[in-house]
Scaffold this motif. Structure first.
Motif, PDB file in Angstrom:
ATOM      1  N   GLU A 229     -19.498 -10.444 -10.725  1.00  0.00           N
ATOM      2  CA  GLU A 229     -18.645  -9.756  -9.761  1.00  0.00           C
ATOM      3  C   GLU A 229     -19.444  -8.801  -8.883  1.00  0.00           C
ATOM      4  N   VAL A 230     -20.422  -8.146  -9.465  1.00  0.00           N
ATOM      5  CA  VAL A 230     -21.278  -7.245  -8.674  1.00  0.00           C
ATOM      6  C   VAL A 230     -22.066  -8.049  -7.639  1.00  0.00           C
ATOM      7  N   ALA A 231     -22.514  -9.242  -8.019  1.00  0.00           N
ATOM      8  CA  ALA A 231     -23.255 -10.089  -7.075  1.00  0.00           C
ATOM      9  C   ALA A 231     -22.387 -10.450  -5.873  1.00  0.00           C
TER      10      ALA A 231
ATOM     11  N   LEU B 105      -3.598  -3.971  -2.554  1.00  0.00           N
ATOM     12  CA  LEU B 105      -4.843  -3.278  -2.216  1.00  0.00           C
ATOM     13  C   LEU B 105      -5.558  -3.926  -1.043  1.00  0.00           C
ATOM     14  N   ILE B 106      -5.508  -5.263  -0.951  1.00  0.00           N
ATOM     15  CA  ILE B 106      -6.138  -5.936   0.190  1.00  0.00           C
ATOM     16  C   ILE B 106      -5.529  -5.441   1.499  1.00  0.00           C
ATOM     17  N   GLY B 107      -4.184  -5.336   1.502  1.00  0.00           N
ATOM     18  CA  GLY B 107      -3.516  -4.859   2.706  1.00  0.00           C
ATOM     19  C   GLY B 107      -3.750  -3.392   2.977  1.00  0.00           C
ATOM     20  N   ALA B 108      -3.932  -2.591   1.907  1.00  0.00           N
ATOM     21  CA  ALA B 108      -4.028  -1.143   2.075  1.00  0.00           C
ATOM     22  C   ALA B 108      -5.451  -0.672   2.369  1.00  0.00           C
ATOM     23  N   ILE B 109      -6.458  -1.223   1.674  1.00  0.00           N
ATOM     24  CA  ILE B 109      -7.820  -0.692   1.818  1.00  0.00           C
ATOM     25  C   ILE B 109      -8.851  -1.763   2.156  1.00  0.00           C
ATOM     26  N   GLY B 110      -8.433  -3.026   2.225  1.00  0.00           N
ATOM     27  CA  GLY B 110      -9.355  -4.087   2.582  1.00  0.00           C
ATOM     28  C   GLY B 110      -9.888  -4.817   1.360  1.00  0.00           C
ATOM     29  N   VAL B 111     -10.444  -5.999   1.597  1.00  0.00           N
ATOM     30  CA  VAL B 111     -10.858  -6.851   0.493  1.00  0.00           C
ATOM     31  C   VAL B 111     -12.110  -6.318  -0.212  1.00  0.00           C
ATOM     32  N   GLY B 112     -13.025  -5.665   0.523  1.00  0.00           N
ATOM     33  CA  GLY B 112     -14.247  -5.151  -0.087  1.00  0.00           C
ATOM     34  C   GLY B 112     -13.988  -4.090  -1.145  1.00  0.00           C
ATOM     35  N   PRO B 113     -13.313  -2.989  -0.776  1.00  0.00           N
ATOM     36  CA  PRO B 113     -12.989  -1.976  -1.789  1.00  0.00           C
ATOM     37  C   PRO B 113     -12.125  -2.527  -2.918  1.00  0.00           C
ATOM     38  N   SER B 114     -11.222  -3.443  -2.591  1.00  0.00           N
ATOM     39  CA  SER B 114     -10.369  -4.046  -3.631  1.00  0.00           C
ATOM     40  C   SER B 114     -11.215  -4.805  -4.642  1.00  0.00           C
ATOM     41  N   TYR B 115     -12.219  -5.537  -4.144  1.00  0.00           N
ATOM     42  CA  TYR B 115     -13.085  -6.281  -5.053  1.00  0.00           C
ATOM     43  C   TYR B 115     -13.907  -5.321  -5.910  1.00  0.00           C
TER      44      TYR B 115
END
Length: 456
Positions: free
Chosen positions: A110-112, A183-193
């Motif tokens: 997941e970090v990768a 979370l995708i809608g609220a803060i974007g996919v990057g922070p959500s991941y």
């Protein structure tokens, strides 16, 4: 609730269970199980979120429905093929260490993805490769996760503990995807991941902090492949265990793919759009929670086979009615009730197997149980092909009827299967009579074996 005392080696010392203790949260008396429960819950919450996040990334990168199918396939196929190796490892190595190593690999994976995403270097093939890696790691994590429950709580609390775990898993099926979508809608996919990767790390931390090494490595000169073969021979020889495996997996193969077709019902049949799909998915997940909690409340009550058969048939009939429902409002309670029934059936079947088997093969038999995770993913293909030809309602209705008929046929044709309740009573009596200096001193090979060899 009485706390279970722990011996010097860290394992639980269980006092004999009385009738008053057979209650909903009896297995929570073990401190180690509470930590294991927390670790499992966080892990499966992250898995639920990952499904949405990974699908979002795949579709955003490719715009292809086929790409979504490929991602599912590269997870499902390794889970199905490698499971026996994971089961052999769970019987050979320390189960806590095996789970921890697998979860550490998941965290690194997941970090990768997170690093590639933030550097703008992420491509579809990265997701495909890393999904394949995770699909190869899960077969080592899941059998050990199931087997370690018996190490922590013992046979007498096993049904309750596994049912509570299943209730938590079904809860995460609702919360994980919903939270990821929000979370995708609220803060974007990057922070959500990033948050989701943090959940995987938290699950690993809870395991390392609260659960001690579960068992010493098995004393055996057999190689890995010989141990895998030994596991297959055990399932063939012990007919009751083998029948329960098939009795559990075949209906799951026929019934559970309906979840992948809920989008068709929401969009094309009742024209309710994404909101309708969310309602149907939530009703299905909530039904799973209720079914698992019901099994936890039942504990070691008798009449398990009767409950299994009735819930399996009920699931088939309820899904048949759902598929042909003329109204969305009627379909929602039907899919909820069907999910209650299928989870009662699945939880009772899985815990019956865990009670019957000796600890020496627990990991390998648990790896066969893990097929219930991958078979529905593979079952989507034939059910979807039929749906493409005759429509989703006819495909789901037909599969539901076949699942109910298969369950009745198993019961009617097998004296060995009909002996299940007697065998479980004998195992329970043996567990009560066994001194419990530590719960890993479980009774030896299950008493189901002699009778199980006599018939089909």
């Amino acid at each position: 609730m009485r706390e279970i005392r722990e011996s010097a080696d860290g394992r639980s010392n269980e006092a004999p269970l009385g009738g008053a203790e057979r209650r909903l949260f009896t297995s929570m008396a073990s401190a180690q199980f509470r930590w294991l429960f927390v670790s499992n819950t966080i892990f499966f919450l992250a898995m639920g979120g990952q499904q949405v996040l990974r699908s979002w990334l795949v579709f955003d990168l490719t715009g292809s429905e086929l790409a979504l199918g490929l991602i599912s396939a590269v997870v499902a196929v390794p889970m199905l093929v490698i499971s026996p190796l994971g089961g052999a490892a769970a019987d050979r190595f320390d189960r806590r260490a095996l789970i921890a190593a697998g979860q550490a690999a998941v965290v690194l994976s997941e970090v990768a993805i997170l690093v590639l995403l933030y550097t703008g270097a992420l491509h579809f093939w990265h997701l495909l490769v890393l999904a394949g890696i995770m699909g190869s790691v899960f077969p080592f994590i899941m059998p050990a996760r199931q087997a370690i429950v018996a190490d922590v709580v013992g046979r007498r609390r096993l049904t309750n503990a596994m049912a509570l775990n299943m209730a938590a898993v079904n809860t995460t099926r609702i919360l994980g995807p919903a939270a990821a979508g929000f979370l995708i809608g609220a803060i974007g996919v990057g922070p959500s991941y990033g948050i989701n990767a943090g959940l995987y790390l938290a699950a690993l931390a809870a395991l390392l902090v609260g659960v001690r090494s579960s068992r010493a490595a098995a004393q055996s000169t057999l190689g890995v492949w010989a141990r895998v073969a030994e596991g297959f021979r055990y399932v063939v020889r012990e007919r009751l265990v083998g029948l329960l495996l098939v009795f559990g997996l075949l209906p799951m193969f026929l019934v559970m793919p309906f979840q992948s077709l809920l989008v068709v019902f929401a969009e094309d049949i009742w024209e309710k759009g994404p909101q309708g799909l969310g309602i149907l998915s939530a009703a299905s997940g909530l039904g799973g929670v209720v079914g698992a909690i019901y099994v936890a409340w039942l504990g070691n009550s008798g009449g398990r086979l009767r409950t299994m058969l009735s819930s399996s048939v009920a699931c088939g009939l309820l899904l048949f009615a759902f598929a042909l429902s003329p109204s969305f409002l009627l379909a929602v309670p039907l899919v909820f009730a069907a999910s209650v029934a299928v989870n009662v059936y699945s939880a009772l079947n899985n815990t019956a197997i865990q009670v019957l088997i000796p600890d020496e093969v627990r990991g390998r038999v648990s790896s066969f149980l893990m097929m219930s995770f991958s078979l529905p993913l593979l079952g989507v293909l034939p059910i979807s092909a039929v749906a493409e030809s005759v429509g989703a309602p006819a495909a789901v209705a037909g599969a539901s009827v076949l699942a109910a008929l298969a369950s009745v046929s198993f019961y009617a044709s097998s004296p060995t299967l009909r002996s299940l309740d007697r065998q479980l009573e004998r195992c329970a009596a043996a567990a009560e009579a066994t001194p419990v200096a530590g719960v890993t001193a479980a009774p030896g090979p299950a008493p189901a074996a002699p009778e199980g060899r006599r018939g089909g």
